[in-house]
Design a protein around this motif. Structure first.
Motif, PDB file in Angstrom:
ATOM      1  N   LEU A 233       0.892  -1.202   0.170  1.00 14.40           N
ATOM      2  CA  LEU A 233      -0.099   0.107   0.014  1.00 14.40           C
ATOM      3  C   LEU A 233       0.637   1.259  -0.169  1.00 14.40           C
ATOM      4  N   THR A 234       0.563   2.189  -0.555  1.00 11.94           N
ATOM      5  CA  THR A 234       0.983   3.514  -0.570  1.00 11.94           C
ATOM      6  C   THR A 234       0.017   4.501  -0.220  1.00 11.94           C
ATOM      7  N   GLY A 235       0.562   5.685   0.400  1.00  8.92           N
ATOM      8  CA  GLY A 235      -0.373   6.542   0.889  1.00  8.92           C
ATOM      9  C   GLY A 235       0.462   7.926   1.303  1.00  8.92           C
ATOM     10  N   GLY A 236      -0.239   8.955   1.117  1.00  8.59           N
ATOM     11  CA  GLY A 236       0.671  10.345   1.831  1.00  8.59           C
ATOM     12  C   GLY A 236      -0.026  11.740   1.491  1.00  8.59           C
ATOM     13  N   LEU A 237       0.581  12.567   1.760  1.00  8.98           N
ATOM     14  CA  LEU A 237       0.241  13.795   1.310  1.00  8.98           C
ATOM     15  C   LEU A 237       0.438  14.378  -0.147  1.00  8.98           C
ATOM     16  N   ASN A 238      -0.336  14.952  -0.812  1.00  6.07           N
ATOM     17  CA  ASN A 238      -0.424  15.583  -2.168  1.00  6.07           C
ATOM     18  C   ASN A 238      -0.724  16.871  -2.045  1.00  6.07           C
ATOM     19  N   ARG A 239       0.208  17.807  -2.696  1.00  6.65           N
ATOM     20  CA  ARG A 239      -0.101  19.202  -3.099  1.00  6.65           C
ATOM     21  C   ARG A 239      -0.213  19.275  -4.638  1.00  6.65           C
ATOM     22  N   SER A 240      -1.321  19.679  -5.031  1.00  9.73           N
ATOM     23  CA  SER A 240      -1.458  19.799  -6.239  1.00  9.73           C
ATOM     24  C   SER A 240      -1.540  21.478  -6.810  1.00  9.73           C
ATOM     25  N   TYR A 241      -1.299  21.557  -7.987  1.00  4.44           N
ATOM     26  CA  TYR A 241      -1.421  22.846  -8.708  1.00  4.44           C
ATOM     27  C   TYR A 241      -2.158  22.962  -9.918  1.00  4.44           C
ATOM     28  N   PHE A 242      -2.792  23.795 -10.499  1.00  2.00           N
ATOM     29  CA  PHE A 242      -3.374  24.131 -11.851  1.00  2.00           C
ATOM     30  C   PHE A 242      -2.298  25.338 -12.574  1.00  2.00           C
ATOM     31  N   ASN A 243      -1.337  24.590 -13.166  1.00  2.00           N
ATOM     32  CA  ASN A 243      -0.319  25.655 -14.026  1.00  2.00           C
ATOM     33  C   ASN A 243      -1.027  26.129 -14.893  1.00  2.00           C
ATOM     34  N   GLY A 244      -0.876  27.251 -15.146  1.00  2.00           N
ATOM     35  CA  GLY A 244      -1.600  28.212 -16.212  1.00  2.00           C
ATOM     36  C   GLY A 244      -2.912  28.778 -15.932  1.00  2.00           C
ATOM     37  N   TYR A 245      -3.393  28.740 -14.786  1.00  2.00           N
ATOM     38  CA  TYR A 245      -4.416  29.208 -13.930  1.00  2.00           C
ATOM     39  C   TYR A 245      -4.052  30.519 -13.294  1.00  2.00           C
TER      40      TYR A 245
ATOM     41  N   ASN B  49      -4.051  17.545  -0.448  1.00  2.00           N
ATOM     42  CA  ASN B  49      -4.909  16.396  -0.712  1.00  2.00           C
ATOM     43  C   ASN B  49      -4.309  15.129  -0.016  1.00  2.00           C
ATOM     44  N   PHE B  50      -4.991  14.114  -0.045  1.00  2.00           N
ATOM     45  CA  PHE B  50      -4.351  12.829   0.662  1.00  2.00           C
ATOM     46  C   PHE B  50      -4.329  11.807  -0.527  1.00  2.00           C
ATOM     47  N   ASN B  51      -3.366  11.085  -0.825  1.00  2.00           N
ATOM     48  CA  ASN B  51      -3.413   9.981  -1.808  1.00  2.00           C
ATOM     49  C   ASN B  51      -3.443   8.457  -1.056  1.00  2.00           C
ATOM     50  N   LEU B  52      -4.113   7.595  -1.565  1.00  2.00           N
ATOM     51  CA  LEU B  52      -4.071   6.176  -1.111  1.00  2.00           C
ATOM     52  C   LEU B  52      -4.143   5.414  -2.270  1.00  2.00           C
ATOM     53  N   GLY B  53      -3.439   4.185  -2.364  1.00  2.00           N
ATOM     54  CA  GLY B  53      -3.319   3.232  -3.511  1.00  2.00           C
ATOM     55  C   GLY B  53      -2.495   2.130  -3.217  1.00  2.00           C
ATOM     56  N   PHE B  54      -2.086   1.442  -4.304  1.00  2.00           N
ATOM     57  CA  PHE B  54      -1.410   0.178  -3.950  1.00  2.00           C
ATOM     58  C   PHE B  54      -0.167   0.228  -5.064  1.00  2.00           C
ATOM     59  N   TYR B  55       0.791  -0.579  -4.768  1.00  2.00           N
ATOM     60  CA  TYR B  55       1.922  -0.483  -5.709  1.00  2.00           C
ATOM     61  C   TYR B  55       2.649  -1.795  -6.022  1.00  2.00           C
ATOM     62  N   PHE B  56       3.279  -1.941  -7.263  1.00  2.00           N
ATOM     63  CA  PHE B  56       3.937  -3.276  -7.498  1.00  2.00           C
ATOM     64  C   PHE B  56       5.451  -2.750  -7.833  1.00  2.00           C
ATOM     65  N   HIS B  57       6.467  -3.503  -7.126  1.00  2.00           N
ATOM     66  CA  HIS B  57       7.818  -3.350  -7.436  1.00  2.00           C
ATOM     67  C   HIS B  57       8.294  -4.654  -8.213  1.00  2.00           C
ATOM     68  N   ILE B  58       8.533  -4.709  -9.479  1.00  2.00           N
ATOM     69  CA  ILE B  58       8.709  -5.922 -10.205  1.00  2.00           C
ATOM     70  C   ILE B  58      10.401  -5.896 -10.350  1.00  2.00           C
ATOM     71  N   ARG B  59      10.905  -6.943 -10.058  1.00  2.00           N
ATOM     72  CA  ARG B  59      12.484  -6.834 -10.008  1.00  2.00           C
ATOM     73  C   ARG B  59      12.683  -7.323 -11.521  1.00  2.00           C
ATOM     74  N   VAL B  60      13.695  -6.492 -12.147  1.00  2.00           N
ATOM     75  CA  VAL B  60      14.278  -6.822 -13.291  1.00  2.00           C
ATOM     76  C   VAL B  60      15.825  -7.180 -13.289  1.00  2.00           C
ATOM     77  N   LYS B  61      16.552  -6.329 -12.683  1.00  2.00           N
ATOM     78  CA  LYS B  61      18.066  -6.806 -12.118  1.00  2.00           C
ATOM     79  C   LYS B  61      18.099  -6.631 -10.729  1.00  2.00           C
ATOM     80  N   GLU B  62      19.448  -7.100 -10.199  1.00  2.00           N
ATOM     81  CA  GLU B  62      19.558  -6.997  -8.907  1.00  2.00           C
ATOM     82  C   GLU B  62      19.247  -5.846  -8.299  1.00  2.00           C
ATOM     83  N   ASN B  63      19.553  -4.635  -8.646  1.00  2.00           N
ATOM     84  CA  ASN B  63      18.962  -3.182  -8.088  1.00  2.00           C
ATOM     85  C   ASN B  63      18.086  -2.583  -9.081  1.00  2.00           C
ATOM     86  N   SER B  64      17.541  -3.157 -10.028  1.00  2.00           N
ATOM     87  CA  SER B  64      16.806  -2.238 -10.835  1.00  2.00           C
ATOM     88  C   SER B  64      15.356  -3.195 -10.800  1.00  2.00           C
ATOM     89  N   PHE B  65      14.218  -2.198 -10.691  1.00  2.00           N
ATOM     90  CA  PHE B  65      12.859  -2.540 -10.566  1.00  2.00           C
ATOM     91  C   PHE B  65      12.145  -1.711 -11.605  1.00  2.00           C
TER      92      PHE B  65
END
Length: 235
Positions: A43-55, A63-79
């Motif tokens: 799970l991932t979550g945290g504080l998000n500060r958003s902007y309207f560029n051009g307004y 705001n607050f974010n909430l969701g889930f993540y996947f880290h897929i291993r490609v090499k030893e230290n690369s995902f």
């Protein structure tokens, strides 16, 4: 992760996100099965500060974010890092209100301010490089799908605060797309462990259907990532 901690996290995220975020609840319940030797899920979550560029005249919105993540291993230290933010708002605040054609309403909120919140499901696709098993460097693209958008008319007066909400979903494009990148830090050297960090998103799409202005989203996200079920897999 101990069962008691998992239950506590489940109750916490239900409280924060509401019953409509069934995807996150399912992720908590079945996180053990989603973690494999080459895949880290959590799970991932945290504080998000958003902007309207051009307004012109707009200010950042927290705001607050909430969701889930996947880290897929490609090499030893690369995902390959991806996932879905199922609760994510972008927008801005501090803007002047506009007339709706009702004389009494327009006069009442003439001195008020406007806040716009756009609900978007974001999917990042990033390359993640780990340094010394602790430091994370990430960068890639991010696509978004808008659900609903609202304008909030706010007025502070001696009689109390007034607020009026108006749905404006049709004023925004359905899709958003841009670049995302940032850095993080793993709290342990374990392959699968909690991490903290920040990501910056810069949208490349004019998201507002207004021919008189070009507006794109940007946001700074400070996150906490918690792997689900990784401890049992390793044992």
């Amino acid at each position: 992760m101990a069962k008691s901690l998992k239950i506590s996290l489940l109750l916490l995220f239900i409280t924060v996100s509401g019953t409509s975020k069934a995807q996150v609840i399912i992720s908590l319940l079945f996180g053990d099965a989603l973690n494999t030797e080459k895949i880290e899920f959590g799970l991932t979550g945290g504080l998000n500060r958003s902007y309207f560029n051009g307004y012109n005249g707009s200010e950042g919105l927290n705001n607050f974010n909430l969701g889930f993540y996947f880290h897929i291993r490609v090499k030893e230290n690369s995902f390959l890092s991806t996932g879905v933010l199922v609760k994510s708002n972008v927008g801005a605040t501090g803007m002047p209100t506009y007339a709706l054609g009702d004389e009494n309403f327009d006069e009442l909120f003439e001195e008020g301010n406007l806040t716009t919140k756009v609900n978007v499901f974001y999917v990042p696709i990033m390359w993640q490089q780990r340094i010394n098993q602790r430091f994370l460097l990430e960068g890639g693209i991010q696509a978004g799908l808008r659900s609903k958008a609202y304008d909030y008319f706010n007025l502070e007066s001696n009689g109390g605060d007034l607020e009026f909400r108006r749905q404006v979903s049709d004023d925004f494009t359905r899709l958003d797309f841009g670049l995302v990148g940032g850095m993080g830090y793993k709290l342990k050297k374990d392959l699968k462990s909690m991490s903290v960090g920040m990501l910056y998103y810069y949208g490349l799409v004019d998201v507002m259907k207004n021919p008189d202005a070009t507006v794109n989203n940007s946001s700074l996200n400070v996150y906490l990532r918690i792997p689900i079920g990784a401890g049992q897999k390793e044992k």
